[in-house]
Design an enzyme around this catalytic site. Structure first.
Site, PDB file in Angstrom:
ATOM      1  N   GLU A 193      -6.786 -13.106  -1.102  1.00 53.79           N
ATOM      2  CA  GLU A 193      -6.771 -14.218  -2.054  1.00 53.79           C
ATOM      3  C   GLU A 193      -6.423 -15.535  -1.371  1.00 53.79           C
ATOM      4  OE1 GLU A 193      -7.919 -13.901  -4.906  1.00 53.79           O
ATOM      5  OE2 GLU A 193      -7.792 -11.748  -5.297  1.00 53.79           O
TER       6      GLU A 193
ATOM      7  N   ARG B  19      -5.148 -11.024 -20.603  1.00 49.30           N
ATOM      8  CA  ARG B  19      -6.203 -10.413 -21.421  1.00 49.30           C
ATOM      9  C   ARG B  19      -5.683  -9.162 -22.132  1.00 49.30           C
ATOM     10  NH1 ARG B  19      -9.559  -6.416 -20.353  1.00 49.30           N
ATOM     11  NH2 ARG B  19      -8.807  -6.231 -18.214  1.00 49.30           N
TER      12      ARG B  19
ATOM     13  N   CYS C 213      -0.752 -10.251 -11.255  1.00 45.97           N
ATOM     14  CA  CYS C 213      -0.957 -10.449  -9.809  1.00 45.97           C
ATOM     15  C   CYS C 213      -0.909 -11.927  -9.445  1.00 45.97           C
ATOM     16  CB  CYS C 213      -2.281  -9.826  -9.361  1.00 45.97           C
ATOM     17  SG  CYS C 213      -2.194  -8.024  -9.297  1.00 45.97           S
TER      18      CYS C 213
ATOM     19  N   HIS D  83      -5.926  -8.221  -3.014  1.00 45.65           N
ATOM     20  CA  HIS D  83      -6.337  -7.268  -4.048  1.00 45.65           C
ATOM     21  C   HIS D  83      -7.105  -6.115  -3.410  1.00 45.65           C
ATOM     22  CE1 HIS D  83      -5.755  -9.914  -7.755  1.00 45.65           C
ATOM     23  NE2 HIS D  83      -5.343  -8.733  -8.144  1.00 45.65           N
TER      24      HIS D  83
END
Ligand code: PCA
Length: 214
Positions: A80, A90, A143, A167
């Site tokens: 990342e 979500r 995360c 990830h």
């Protein structure tokens, strides 16, 4: 000896395993030469995970902090590049919390870049024989929350330490119906050892294109 703190997460969203922890503990059990690696498992809970990370950094005083998380659906290891100052869940976290459009750190900067040599990390994983790429979003769930909290902590309190987030895909045993891509924990751990060695030994990044059009 470079001191590395490597974190993984507990399972979330009804799963019974989180590959990020399976990989973190494998790497800590058999670290790359010249690195001492401590693995810590974080709760998948907004706020609490960041607090657990801060406690671990205080306790282990690492030179390098790499946080791992699962990104089910991604086919490769994704390093990342950027953490953003927003929580927008979500699904509920493991404590039932579901923040929407909340800052990770009120009045913090909009974003922090990883201080790992992210392109060299991608290259190291590939050289270890495992597919990897650069990612420009860590999402807006726990995360990204932990990644932002880490970068804020290092920037404000531990400026000599470097850190970032990686990830990893689902494990094969999580997607036996073949509906999602997967990588075995041992392969990802092998790539992570190479990635950590690269991150520990170089601060300047490679100047190669790893951008995306969308
Ligand atoms: N993945 C989630 C949180 C914990 C994990 O392993 C995420 O990508 O936000």
């Amino acid at each position: 000896m470079t001191r590395v703190l490597l974190t993984g997460f507990e399972p979330f969203d009804g799963a019974d395993v989180n590959p990020s922890w399976e990989v973190a503990r494998r790497v800590a059990d058999t670290p790359p030469e010249g690195l001492s690696v401590t693995a810590v498992r974080l709760s998948c809970v907004f706020g609490q995970a960041a607090e657990e990370l801060r406690t671990a950094v205080r306790e282990f005083t690492p030179d390098l902090v790499v946080c791992l998380g699962q990104a089910a659906g991604r086919p490769d290891i994704t390093v990342e590049r950027v953490a953003i100052n927003v929580d927008d869940a979500r699904i509920p976290d493991n404590a039932g919390r579901q923040p929407v459009d909340q800052p990770v750190v009120p009045d913090g900067p909009a974003a922090y870049f990883s201080t790992l040599p992210v392109k060299a990390c991608v290259a190291a994983a590939r050289e270890a024989g495992v597919p990897a790429s650069l990612s420009h979003t860590a999402g807006t769930f726990v995360c990204n929350h932990v990644f932002y909290a880490l970068m804020h902590l290092l920037a404000t309190q531990h400026p000599s330490a470097r850190g970032g987030f990686v990830h990893i895909p689902a494990l094969p045993e999580q997607v036996l119906d073949g509906s999602k891509p997967s990588l075995p924990a041992d392969s990802v751990a092998h790539a992570l050892r190479a990635l950590l060695a690269a991150a520990a030994t170089r601060t300047a990044d490679l100047r190669v294109p790893e951008g995306a059009t969308h």
